[in-house]
Design a protein around this motif. Sequence first.
Motif, PDB file in Angstrom:
ATOM      1  N   ARG A 102       0.818  -1.204   0.000  1.00 23.19           N
ATOM      2  CA  ARG A 102       0.000   0.000   0.000  1.00 23.19           C
ATOM      3  C   ARG A 102       0.860   1.265   0.000  1.00 23.19           C
ATOM      4  N   ILE A 103       2.040   1.190   0.621  1.00 22.82           N
ATOM      5  CA  ILE A 103       2.931   2.353   0.608  1.00 22.82           C
ATOM      6  C   ILE A 103       3.448   2.608  -0.809  1.00 22.82           C
ATOM      7  N   LYS A 104       3.829   1.541  -1.494  1.00 23.46           N
ATOM      8  CA  LYS A 104       4.288   1.715  -2.881  1.00 23.46           C
ATOM      9  C   LYS A 104       3.175   2.294  -3.751  1.00 23.46           C
ATOM     10  N   ARG A 105       1.955   1.799  -3.551  1.00 21.96           N
ATOM     11  CA  ARG A 105       0.825   2.274  -4.347  1.00 21.96           C
ATOM     12  C   ARG A 105       0.477   3.720  -3.996  1.00 21.96           C
ATOM     13  N   ALA A 106       0.723   4.108  -2.732  1.00 13.76           N
ATOM     14  CA  ALA A 106       0.375   5.460  -2.288  1.00 13.76           C
ATOM     15  C   ALA A 106       1.203   6.535  -2.987  1.00 13.76           C
ATOM     16  N   GLU A 107       2.360   6.146  -3.544  1.00 14.23           N
ATOM     17  CA  GLU A 107       3.187   7.127  -4.258  1.00 14.23           C
ATOM     18  C   GLU A 107       2.461   7.714  -5.463  1.00 14.23           C
ATOM     19  N   SER A 108       1.529   6.936  -6.019  1.00 15.49           N
ATOM     20  CA  SER A 108       0.819   7.407  -7.212  1.00 15.49           C
ATOM     21  C   SER A 108      -0.666   7.644  -6.940  1.00 15.49           C
ATOM     22  N   MET A 109      -1.070   7.639  -5.653  1.00 10.53           N
ATOM     23  CA  MET A 109      -2.474   7.833  -5.290  1.00 10.53           C
ATOM     24  C   MET A 109      -2.597   8.965  -4.272  1.00 10.53           C
ATOM     25  N   PRO A 110      -3.703   9.696  -4.313  1.00 10.47           N
ATOM     26  CA  PRO A 110      -3.889  10.805  -3.354  1.00 10.47           C
ATOM     27  C   PRO A 110      -4.284  10.288  -1.974  1.00 10.47           C
ATOM     28  N   LEU A 136     -10.647   1.324  -4.439  1.00 10.71           N
ATOM     29  CA  LEU A 136     -11.293   1.007  -5.720  1.00 10.71           C
ATOM     30  C   LEU A 136     -10.750   1.896  -6.833  1.00 10.71           C
ATOM     31  N   SER A 137     -10.473   3.153  -6.518  1.00  4.51           N
ATOM     32  CA  SER A 137      -9.948   4.082  -7.534  1.00  4.51           C
ATOM     33  C   SER A 137      -8.557   3.680  -8.001  1.00  4.51           C
ATOM     34  N   GLY A 138      -7.848   2.887  -7.196  1.00  9.45           N
ATOM     35  CA  GLY A 138      -6.505   2.465  -7.569  1.00  9.45           C
ATOM     36  C   GLY A 138      -6.442   1.171  -8.353  1.00  9.45           C
ATOM     37  N   LEU A 139      -7.610   0.542  -8.600  1.00  8.40           N
ATOM     38  CA  LEU A 139      -7.617  -0.709  -9.367  1.00  8.40           C
ATOM     39  C   LEU A 139      -7.176  -0.454 -10.809  1.00  8.40           C
ATOM     40  N   LYS A 140      -6.331  -1.311 -11.320  1.00 12.11           N
ATOM     41  CA  LYS A 140      -5.873  -1.205 -12.708  1.00 12.11           C
ATOM     42  C   LYS A 140      -6.642  -2.221 -13.557  1.00 12.11           C
ATOM     43  N   ILE A 141      -7.763  -1.771 -14.135  1.00 17.54           N
ATOM     44  CA  ILE A 141      -8.608  -2.624 -14.967  1.00 17.54           C
ATOM     45  C   ILE A 141      -8.359  -2.282 -16.436  1.00 17.54           C
ATOM     46  N   GLU A 142      -8.046  -3.284 -17.245  1.00 19.79           N
ATOM     47  CA  GLU A 142      -7.708  -3.023 -18.650  1.00 19.79           C
ATOM     48  C   GLU A 142      -8.938  -2.683 -19.488  1.00 19.79           C
ATOM     49  N   ALA A 143     -10.065  -3.324 -19.212  1.00 20.13           N
ATOM     50  CA  ALA A 143     -11.279  -3.106 -20.020  1.00 20.13           C
ATOM     51  C   ALA A 143     -11.846  -1.719 -19.741  1.00 20.13           C
ATOM     52  N   ASN A 144     -11.930  -0.869 -20.784  1.00 17.09           N
ATOM     53  CA  ASN A 144     -12.394   0.506 -20.606  1.00 17.09           C
ATOM     54  C   ASN A 144     -13.832   0.584 -20.130  1.00 17.09           C
ATOM     55  N   GLU A 145     -14.689  -0.293 -20.678  1.00 14.45           N
ATOM     56  CA  GLU A 145     -16.096  -0.254 -20.285  1.00 14.45           C
ATOM     57  C   GLU A 145     -16.265  -0.609 -18.806  1.00 14.45           C
TER      58      GLU A 145
END
Length: 583
Positions: free
Chosen positions: A32-40, A175-184
């Motif tokens: 979560r710390i690594k992910r926090a670098e790119s999340m508000p 949820l905002s940090g999920l990397k989902i490939e499908a645009n829809e």
Amino acid sequence: MDKDIPFLQDVLPAKFRAAVMKGRNNYACLHRIKRAESMPVLEGLDQIDHFDEVFRWVTKTETGDRAELSNLPENLPFWRHIDARSDTCLGQQCPDFEPCFITRMRQRAIDADIVVVNHHLFFADLALRNGAYGAVLPDYAAVILDEAHQIEDVASEYFGSQVSNYQIDDLLNDLSGLKIEANETNRELTRISARIQRYADMFWISFREGRGLEGRFALTPRGISPTGKEDFNAGTDAGEPQAGMPALPYHALDNALNRLETTLDVLKDAPADTESILRRTRQLRFDLNFIIKGDDKKFVYWLERRGRGTFLRASPIDVSGLLQDKLFEKVPTVILTSATLSSAGNFNFIRERLGLDQAEEMIAESIFDFENQAVLYLPSSMPDPRSPQWASAAAQEVIKIVNATEGRAFVLSTSLSGMNDLFERASPELDYPCFVQGSASKGALLNKFRSTPNAVLFATSSFWQGVDVRGEQLSCVIIDKLPFAVPSDPVVAARQRYIEEQGGSSFYEYSVPQAIISLKQGLGRLIRSTTDRGVLAVLDPRLRTKMYGQTFLQSLPPCRVTSSIDELARVFESGLSVRSSGA
């Protein structure tokens, strides 16, 4: 871990290994710390330096324990976004599973012979065992529960349900940090998130408007209210829309969470975080529905407002059956110990509250000579604590006692308002340094008190136990009122009502024994060694004027009793070494 365990390792012939485990939110999560670098996750620019320090610390620490960051503020707003609590954990799917601080902590515990934990972690584990999430602690064949008078309250917290605005905020943030490939799918999750946020805001506002006070309030089928005047989820038996909390926000919020659950459940090749978010969404919906429905008569439903947090809770009224099933019948050896486990010279109260029909018991004689080491001061004339004259009379007594003991005192109140009133009335009349709880952190206040000669500390219940002041610095403990539990507290009220419904007397079976235990905890700050001497003072006249006062007095240490201020002064003039070491 720093005192008792090293002592035992030195004196016992058999060598053993010990480890400490804390609640998961005490530890940093590498992922979560690594992910926090790119999340508000920061709420202001002033937090950037603190986050950078945490980030640097994570690369060096062996334990990941938040306690190592002693030079940072106790309340770091972004910590909840980077801690290692279980509901956000990815388990073995996490890319940082091997170096994870939780993984390493667990391994140390598995390799140990003795594991030291606090009550909260122990009961969190007990509530999870044999459930979907598995155990937190390694398996054990014996448990020693120190300060066992606290068990009922802690067990009640962990065997219940809770939902808060923070949970939903954290869920949406992850949820905002999920990397989902499908645009829809991304667009659909964005729409769902917006709906959850909108309806959650409406839902929580319904608990805030017109109710500015913090505290704990009952939730009932007809309303949230300590006074019975306000409604929560209130409506008719016919199921009409309900007034206190509009039907639309709750049902809309539940529908939006349901939509999120359905969408995440069918995702293909989803990121590892998806399972955690899905699991939390399901648990959130279950807990929310359980609390809002509120139809299990074995639970009390209540609301707590604390700072910016709103918490809805459901707590079991009687934990004795749960403890029997999950602890006493499962673990071969359970030892309950506390300096304040008995009241009126027996264990009847704790046995009844915890459902302990079969147990060996022992009240160990104290090694302290209370008759020579302590004096109990009871004022000869005090108004009733509920009268308008009480506050002024109590302040005058505090001034007289503190002058006689030359400061070196704890003034412990049963309420925050009582503490502040005593401080405002007494401190200007005292020539000794005075501190008050809330002016600094608990640790900082204790350090100030220890290092300031003849100091006086005004405080409330958080200083009644777990406080260690050694030497002459603490020579007097003053308690303003008998510490009866607040009858308007929803959990206390539910327990009292349950006793009455069973044909008992809630006052004599619950209120009095519970207050005796609390009073003994407060007075226990003083005499903690064979060389300690000092003054215990209780300003509540009900110790003398009420029938139950004798029960209190019989439960206290057998020390000398006086109503003379001059006698207190003579104790200090007699050349005795007046010392104390609260623990």
